[in-house]
Scaffold this active site. Structure first.
Site, PDB file in Angstrom:
ATOM      1  CB  SER A 119      -0.917  -0.106   1.361  1.00 26.16           C
ATOM      2  OG  SER A 119      -0.217  -0.323   2.253  1.00 26.16           O
ATOM      3  CG  HIS A 140      -2.807  -0.870  -3.395  1.00 31.39           C
ATOM      4  ND1 HIS A 140      -3.116   0.589  -2.960  1.00 31.39           N
ATOM      5  CD2 HIS A 140      -3.040  -1.425  -2.095  1.00 31.39           C
ATOM      6  CE1 HIS A 140      -3.563   0.542  -1.768  1.00 31.39           C
ATOM      7  NE2 HIS A 140      -3.318  -0.557  -1.207  1.00 31.39           N
ATOM      8  CG  ASN A 190      -3.227   4.196   1.275  1.00 28.91           C
ATOM      9  OD1 ASN A 190      -4.572   4.505   1.769  1.00 28.91           O
ATOM     10  ND2 ASN A 190      -2.870   2.975   1.099  1.00 28.91           N
TER      11      ASN A 190
HETATM   12  N1  3HC Z   1     -17.152 -11.400   1.417  1.00 32.23           N
HETATM   13  C1  3HC Z   1     -18.324 -11.417   0.987  1.00 32.23           C
HETATM   14  N2  3HC Z   1     -19.269 -10.524   1.539  1.00 32.23           N
HETATM   15  C2  3HC Z   1     -19.167  -9.417   2.408  1.00 32.23           C
HETATM   16  C3  3HC Z   1     -17.514  -9.483   2.781  1.00 32.23           C
HETATM   17  C4  3HC Z   1     -16.771 -10.389   2.154  1.00 32.23           C
HETATM   18  N3  3HC Z   1     -15.441 -10.205   2.389  1.00 32.23           N
HETATM   19  N4  3HC Z   1     -17.534  -8.363   3.560  1.00 32.23           N
HETATM   20  C5  3HC Z   1     -18.805  -8.076   3.870  1.00 32.23           C
HETATM   21  N5  3HC Z   1     -19.690  -8.824   3.086  1.00 32.23           N
HETATM   22  C6  3HC Z   1     -21.029  -8.412   2.957  1.00 32.23           C
HETATM   23  C7  3HC Z   1     -21.605  -8.282   4.351  1.00 32.23           C
HETATM   24  O1  3HC Z   1     -21.976  -9.730   4.801  1.00 32.23           O
HETATM   25  C8  3HC Z   1     -23.041  -7.784   3.887  1.00 32.23           C
HETATM   26  O2  3HC Z   1     -23.848  -8.599   3.397  1.00 32.23           O
HETATM   27  P1  3HC Z   1     -25.556  -8.398   3.867  1.00 32.23           P
HETATM   28  O3  3HC Z   1     -25.824  -7.119   2.895  1.00 32.23           O
HETATM   29  O4  3HC Z   1     -25.989  -9.653   3.351  1.00 32.23           O
HETATM   30  O5  3HC Z   1     -25.774  -8.172   5.296  1.00 32.23           O
HETATM   31  C9  3HC Z   1     -22.738  -6.857   2.846  1.00 32.23           C
HETATM   32  O6  3HC Z   1     -21.250  -7.144   2.263  1.00 32.23           O
HETATM   33  C10 3HC Z   1     -22.477  -5.343   3.074  1.00 32.23           C
HETATM   34  O7  3HC Z   1     -21.652  -5.105   4.349  1.00 32.23           O
HETATM   35  P2  3HC Z   1     -22.149  -4.333   5.455  1.00 32.23           P
HETATM   36  O8  3HC Z   1     -23.577  -4.677   5.776  1.00 32.23           O
HETATM   37  O9  3HC Z   1     -21.243  -4.876   6.710  1.00 32.23           O
HETATM   38  O10 3HC Z   1     -22.130  -2.959   5.409  1.00 32.23           O
HETATM   39  P3  3HC Z   1     -21.774  -1.944   4.241  1.00 32.23           P
HETATM   40  O11 3HC Z   1     -23.113  -1.833   3.334  1.00 32.23           O
HETATM   41  O12 3HC Z   1     -21.131  -0.601   4.820  1.00 32.23           O
HETATM   42  O13 3HC Z   1     -20.711  -2.544   3.166  1.00 32.23           O
HETATM   43  C11 3HC Z   1     -18.376  -2.107   2.609  1.00 32.23           C
HETATM   44  C12 3HC Z   1     -19.384  -2.972   3.392  1.00 32.23           C
HETATM   45  C13 3HC Z   1     -18.459  -2.583   1.383  1.00 32.23           C
HETATM   46  C14 3HC Z   1     -17.114  -2.669   3.390  1.00 32.23           C
HETATM   47  C15 3HC Z   1     -18.603  -0.506   2.803  1.00 32.23           C
HETATM   48  O14 3HC Z   1     -18.764  -0.114   4.229  1.00 32.23           O
HETATM   49  C16 3HC Z   1     -17.369   0.118   2.354  1.00 32.23           C
HETATM   50  O15 3HC Z   1     -17.386   0.247   1.199  1.00 32.23           O
HETATM   51  N6  3HC Z   1     -16.556   0.861   3.240  1.00 32.23           N
HETATM   52  C17 3HC Z   1     -15.436   1.431   2.849  1.00 32.23           C
HETATM   53  C18 3HC Z   1     -14.204   0.380   2.708  1.00 32.23           C
HETATM   54  C19 3HC Z   1     -12.896   0.952   2.117  1.00 32.23           C
HETATM   55  O16 3HC Z   1     -13.212   2.141   2.287  1.00 32.23           O
HETATM   56  N7  3HC Z   1     -12.136   0.158   2.021  1.00 32.23           N
HETATM   57  C20 3HC Z   1     -11.088   0.824   1.334  1.00 32.23           C
HETATM   58  C21 3HC Z   1      -9.937   0.697   2.860  1.00 32.23           C
HETATM   59  S1  3HC Z   1      -8.309   1.373   2.380  1.00 32.23           S
HETATM   60  C22 3HC Z   1      -7.523   0.185   1.902  1.00 32.23           C
HETATM   61  O17 3HC Z   1      -7.967  -1.010   1.768  1.00 32.23           O
HETATM   62  C23 3HC Z   1      -6.070   0.616   1.315  1.00 32.23           C
HETATM   63  C24 3HC Z   1      -5.075  -0.339   2.258  1.00 32.23           C
HETATM   64  O18 3HC Z   1      -3.847   0.110   1.653  1.00 32.23           O
HETATM   65  C25 3HC Z   1      -5.146   0.522   3.715  1.00 32.23           C
END
Ligand code: 3HC
Length: 292
Positions: A119, A140, A190
């Site tokens: 990252s 990434h 990032n």
């Molecule tokens: N596999 C399959 N399904 C999954 C899953 C996975 N790994 N993780 C979550 N889900 C499912 C959940 O079970 C849920 O299912 P449901 O609707 O049947 O309950 C569905 O996805 C939606 O999840 P949530 O209800 O928990 O909540 P959200 O609607 O908020 O969605 C999210 C989750 C997609 C993670 C959303 O919150 C999001 O987009 N968050 C921001 C994430 C983000 O910014 N990520 C980047 C981080 S930075 C990075 O990675 C870079 C690194 O270098 C740091």
């Protein structure tokens, strides 16, 4: 070159997600971990995630079985030998990554592409541990990998245009949307996300708002799926602290400097969701309680 077989190094949070989308997209996929218990944990998280997709009807039971059938776990570097691309997602430790690349450079067939999921580390610095300077890139992915659509495809000053084009096509074939970026710490996302997250902590330290108010502000005022503190806890405070330090080291700009509160939370072992405590308390995971 045509990519048919994919190797993934590391079956942690990111590696398991990458292996899952690779096998799900139809590639024969080998995922390598350092020990059987890590491998077992990673493979079971893939099964769980695929199970969620079956429950939701995103994939069928047969597709789940086919995906798992294309996936092979191993603890031996030798099993990566005939892969066309190896995506590395091991611990963000430059020395460890360089040693790993030097090892696999001798084992994996010479035309294969090496791609790091780093990252924030300098891709060029890993590339120099190998002899394949024209076919070394960054790829990434974002957490959670099975859901997040983006892949940053990172070219160094020695990456060939053909390899970059191939990597863009490959990322698209995984069902992702690739963007091209150069080898600067933090790449596109990032570079913008880390100063924003750090600024949220500074705003908290200055008393601008509470964790809950700042999270609600960005979620409801800007339509972000998670507020900055929920996202910090989700990504892991130690991960953000590590990335911020690398970016500060590279650019020497205040916007990348980790605020004192972040450092103290990391020192205290409050790393966010994974440790049960960060900016929120996760004793009741369905109802995280803001702590500041
Ligand atoms: N596999 C399959 N399904 C999954 C899953 C996975 N790994 N993780 C979550 N889900 C499912 C959940 O079970 C849920 O299912 P449901 O609707 O049947 O309950 C569905 O996805 C939606 O999840 P949530 O209800 O928990 O909540 P959200 O609607 O908020 O969605 C999210 C989750 C997609 C993670 C959303 O919150 C999001 O987009 N968050 C921001 C994430 C983000 O910014 N990520 C980047 C981080 S930075 C990075 O990675 C870079 C690194 O270098 C740091």
């Amino acid at each position: 070159m045509v990519i048919k077989k994919v190797g993934v190094l590391g079956c942690g949070l990111m590696g398991s997600g990458i292996a899952q989308v690779s096998a799900g997209a139809g590639y024969s996929t080998v995922v390598k971990e350092i020990a059987d218990d890590f491998l077992k944990k990673g493979l079971s998280s893939i099964e769980k995630s695929l199970g969620k997709f079956v429950e939701k009807g995103t994939i069928t039971r047969d597709q789940r079985a086919e995906t798992l059938g294309r996936l092979k776990g191993t603890t031996k570097f030798e099993d990566l030998g005939d892969c066309d691309i190896v995506i590395e997602a091991i611990t963000e430790n430059l020395q460890l990554k360089r040693e790993t690349y030097a090892t696999i450079d001798k084992i994996v067939k010479p035309p294969a592409i090496f791609a790091s999921n780093t990252s924030s580390l300098v891709v060029t610095e890993m590339m120099t541990a190998t002899k394949r300077v024209d076919r070394f890139i960054g790829m990434h992915f974002f957490n959670p990998v099975p859901l997040m659509k983006l892949v940053e495809v990172v070219g160094t000053i020695t990456t060939s245009k053909e390899i970059l084009d191939e990597a863009m096509k490959f990322a698209a074939s995984l069902g992702k949307v690739p963007i091209r970026t150069s080898d600067r710490s933090g790449f596109v996302v990032n570079r913008l996300l880390v100063p924003y997250l750090l600024d949220a902590i500074r705003a908290l330290e200055e008393g601008v708002g509470s964790v809950e108010d700042i999270d609600n502000g960005m979620r409801l005022g800007c339509g972000y799926p998670m507020g900055p503190f929920t996202l910090l806890d989700f990504v892991g405070l130690e991960t953000t602290y590590y990335i911020a330090n690398i970016m500060f080291e590279e650019f020497r700009e205040k916007r990348f400097a980790p605020p004192p509160l972040l450092k103290r939370l990391v020192l205290a072992g409050h790393h966010g969701k994974k440790t049960g405590r960060g900016f929120y308390d996760y004793s009741d995971p369905a109802n995280p309680k803001p702590l500041y």
